[in-house]
Design a protein around this motif. Structure first.
Motif, PDB file in Angstrom:
ATOM      1  N   GLY A  79      29.912 -15.064 -20.462  1.00  0.00           N
ATOM      2  CA  GLY A  79      30.823 -14.429 -21.036  1.00  0.00           C
ATOM      3  C   GLY A  79      30.260 -12.794 -21.749  1.00  0.00           C
ATOM      4  O   GLY A  79      29.405 -12.449 -22.082  1.00  0.00           O
ATOM      5  N   HIS A  80      30.759 -12.871 -23.072  1.00  0.00           N
ATOM      6  CA  HIS A  80      29.881 -12.437 -24.262  1.00  0.00           C
ATOM      7  C   HIS A  80      29.231 -12.943 -25.159  1.00  0.00           C
ATOM      8  O   HIS A  80      28.688 -12.790 -24.953  1.00  0.00           O
ATOM      9  N   SER A 350      30.110  -6.913 -25.236  1.00  0.00           N
ATOM     10  CA  SER A 350      30.929  -7.269 -23.835  1.00  0.00           C
ATOM     11  C   SER A 350      30.156  -7.245 -22.443  1.00  0.00           C
ATOM     12  O   SER A 350      31.455  -7.610 -21.748  1.00  0.00           O
ATOM     13  N   SER A 351      29.304  -7.314 -22.424  1.00  0.00           N
ATOM     14  CA  SER A 351      28.468  -7.269 -21.238  1.00  0.00           C
ATOM     15  C   SER A 351      29.440  -6.713 -20.281  1.00  0.00           C
ATOM     16  O   SER A 351      28.773  -6.646 -18.277  1.00  0.00           O
ATOM     17  N   SER A 352      29.345  -5.312 -20.241  1.00  0.00           N
ATOM     18  CA  SER A 352      29.592  -3.933 -19.202  1.00  0.00           C
ATOM     19  C   SER A 352      27.387  -3.435 -19.311  1.00  0.00           C
ATOM     20  O   SER A 352      26.867  -4.055 -19.083  1.00  0.00           O
ATOM     21  N   GLN A 372      28.034 -11.316 -15.523  1.00  0.00           N
ATOM     22  CA  GLN A 372      29.346 -11.642 -16.578  1.00  0.00           C
ATOM     23  C   GLN A 372      30.600 -11.636 -15.731  1.00  0.00           C
ATOM     24  O   GLN A 372      31.502 -11.223 -16.485  1.00  0.00           O
ATOM     25  N   LYS A 373      30.221 -10.139 -15.858  1.00  0.00           N
ATOM     26  CA  LYS A 373      31.163  -9.093 -15.461  1.00  0.00           C
ATOM     27  C   LYS A 373      31.252  -8.247 -14.411  1.00  0.00           C
ATOM     28  O   LYS A 373      30.373  -8.124 -13.634  1.00  0.00           O
ATOM     29  N   ASP A 375      32.384  -5.285 -12.857  1.00  0.00           N
ATOM     30  CA  ASP A 375      32.240  -3.594 -12.912  1.00  0.00           C
ATOM     31  C   ASP A 375      31.703  -2.894 -12.472  1.00  0.00           C
ATOM     32  O   ASP A 375      31.279  -3.477 -11.038  1.00  0.00           O
ATOM     33  N   GLU A 526      37.947 -10.163 -10.100  1.00  0.00           N
ATOM     34  CA  GLU A 526      37.139 -10.700 -10.574  1.00  0.00           C
ATOM     35  C   GLU A 526      35.743 -10.952  -9.518  1.00  0.00           C
ATOM     36  O   GLU A 526      34.688 -11.313 -10.075  1.00  0.00           O
TER      37      GLU A 526
END
Length: 543
Positions: A79-80, A350-352, A372-373, A375, A526
């Motif tokens: 995650g973060h 934020s793991s972007s 983790q993300k 995007d 997701e």
């Protein structure tokens, strides 16, 4: 958004849909008949919009540097970046999704056993040995079970070699423990007993099939004696309100990130430590070297380090951008024959992710992303690596001896016909209030600017999870196209006041995009596989 997924079936590159599409919706059936289509044929994965490669079509005979390699950043986090959980599931997750380069961030453990976690953060540590065991279990396709459902989970992993990007902050004694653990746990999988100084050319993925390759900082043989190792003496780890406090070393590839984190934690960046020769020696084919940035000439193509067959330069995206301003052409030339890794800037807490196409078009092989993300960056990663086993041969013009790449133009028409089983943006949303529209975006690698109108288009909004549009979106004269790293991204949004929530998406490499009447299999917001399908008709011309 409240969804729960089997982590083994999420987007990333090894997760292409392998089951038949559900086209039973009356709206889809009517649309298929009106276009003289065959629903039975269209439902087959082999006839979907994406033309996936077969094993026979894969060319794994070129050196490692001739491939784009699916790569992960801070793999142990789920995650973060500051307080996300560290877990071996992070490795299982990305390996089964087709990732072939993973990161292990190793620090001294308080009980004498090396640990993995994110320095200067509140992330929880895990044992280095547990990470190694997870990698052994999930790294490659398995054929040792009669349980077909169990074996299907490993399809995404494939057989391509796994590269371990080792970020070592441990001192000498625990470095030696790391070597012992890797040799014991990985056994014959581990590439070893190769002298870095004797590597004259990089091996191919075929030669390294089902092997584990370590990327480690280079240490010359004469610097190995214990008296020359300058590792800082560390105390057992202690928690503080600002995170972990450690005094150790950083590998060159994580210097800038560690510097940012230490500044945020109001701690002094730890002193350097030499990597011991036995550990450095495991990095024979991926030998990390400091980039000679102070060289007054052309360091990417003339410095002696840049001419070593096995060297790897690692940069944060911010440092890469700075170097690119100075040595644009030289970076591309370097990357035709030598490895480079670029990873997210340290303040992406934020793991972007950034846009990976910006690095692929410069020839960077190892574009490490935060998996983790889900995007834009991860969607494009899915587009490049879908069904490829984590290795994609670079396009013509990007490999040693090639003439400069040819940038082409594209005319593309996509008729968005209908959709069914569209996943809702949130589990609490109601189908009757869902107003979906389809947005199509084209991502091109060329630096020639295209107008926004040439690269983006969208349909009108409809209502419900099953609907018909029958609208044509046309993209004419799109410039700067290299088909293998040009992408068409489909996004289904819910039209609302304010921000239109993303409901579903798909991303297709242009060279894999089939023409005619096709089914697009949708991922949810997701990155999980969904039953959602989009019926489209495609016509394209590349010239």
């Amino acid at each position: 958004m409240g969804k729960h997924h089997d982590e083994d079936h999420r987007a990333g590159g090894g997760s292409a849909h392998s089951t038949r599409a559900d086209l039973s919706s009356p709206i889809l059936q009517a649309a298929i008949r009106s276009h003289n289509g065959d629903a039975v044929l269209l439902a087959s994965p082999s006839e979907s919009l994406i033309a996936l490669p077969t094993p026979e079509q894969k060319d794994w005979s070129h050196p490692l540097s001739s491939y784009f390699i699916s790569s992960s950043h801070n793999t142990y986090l789920t995650g973060h970046q500051l307080y996300g959980e560290s877990t071996t599931d992070g490795y299982k997750n990305v390996l089964l999704r087709g990732c072939r380069c993973i990161e292990i961030d190793v620090w001294d453990g308080g009980d004498g056993e090396p640990e993995v976690f994110h320095g200067y953060t509140l992330t929880k540590e895990i044992k280095f040995e547990d990470v190694c065991k997870a990698i052994k279990k999930y790294a490659f396709t398995r054929d040792d079970s009669e349980d077909k459902e169990e074996m299907a989970k490993y399809e995404g992993a494939g057989e391509g070699p796994v590269i371990i990007s080792l970020e070592c902050h441990a001192k000498e004694d625990q470095q030696r423990k790391m070597v012992e653990i890797m040799e014991r746990v990985w056994g014959e999988m581990l590439v070893k007993d190769v002298e870095p100084e004797e590597v004259g050319e990089l091996p191919s993925p075929e030669e390294l099939r089902k092997r584990i390759v370590v990327k480690a900082k280079y240490t010359p043989p004469e610097q190995d004696p214990a008296g020359m190792v300058t590792a800082a003496i560390t105390q057992p780890p202690k928690r503080s309100s600002s995170g972990w406090s450690r005094r150790s070393s950083s590998d060159s590839s994580s210097d800038s990130e560690l510097e940012e984190l230490s500044r945020q934690a109001k701690k002094q960046k730890p002193k350097k430590a030499k990597m011991i020769r036995p550990l450095s020696r495991l990095g024979a084919y991926c030998s990390s070297h400091h980039f000679p940035s102070r060289d007054p000439g052309r360091p990417f193509v003339e410095h002696k380090t840049s001419l070593l067959a096995n060297h790897v330069y690692s940069f944060s995206e911010k440092v890469f951008a700075s170097h690119h301003e100075k040595w644009r052409e030289d970076i591309f030339t370097h990357n035709k024959g030598y490895l480079m890794r670029v990873y997210p800037f340290g303040l992406r807490f934020s793991s972007s992710n950034g846009d990976p196409v910006e690095f692929w078009k410069r020839g960077v092989q190892l574009v490490a992303l935060n998996w983790q993300k889900c995007d834009e960056g991860m969607m494009l990663n899915e587009g490049l690596f879908a069904g490829e086993g984590g290795y994609v041969l670079k396009p013509d013009g990007f490999r040693p001896g090639d003439a400069p790449p040819q940038y082409k133009q594209l005319d593309l028409t996509i008729e968005v016909i209908a959709a069914a089983n569209i996943p809702l943006p949130d589990k609490n949303d109601k189908a009757k209030s869902f107003e979906p529209y389809v947005k199509v975006e084209i991502h091109v690698p060329g630096d020639i600017p295209n107008s926004k109108e040439k690269l983006k288009g969208k349909t009108k909004a409809k209502r419900g999870v099953e609907c018909a549009w029958n609208e044509k979106l046309e993209f004419k004269g799109v410039q700067g196209v290299v088909e293998k790293i040009t992408f068409v991204r489909f996004k289904v949004h819910d039209e609302e006041f304010g921000v239109d929530d993303l409901a579903a998406w798909a991303c297709v490499r242009l060279d894999r995009m089939r023409e005619g009447l096709r089914v697009v299999r949708l991922f949810d917001n997701e990155g999980g596989h969904s039953k959602g399908v989009l019926l489209v008709k495609v016509a394209k011309r590349v010239y």
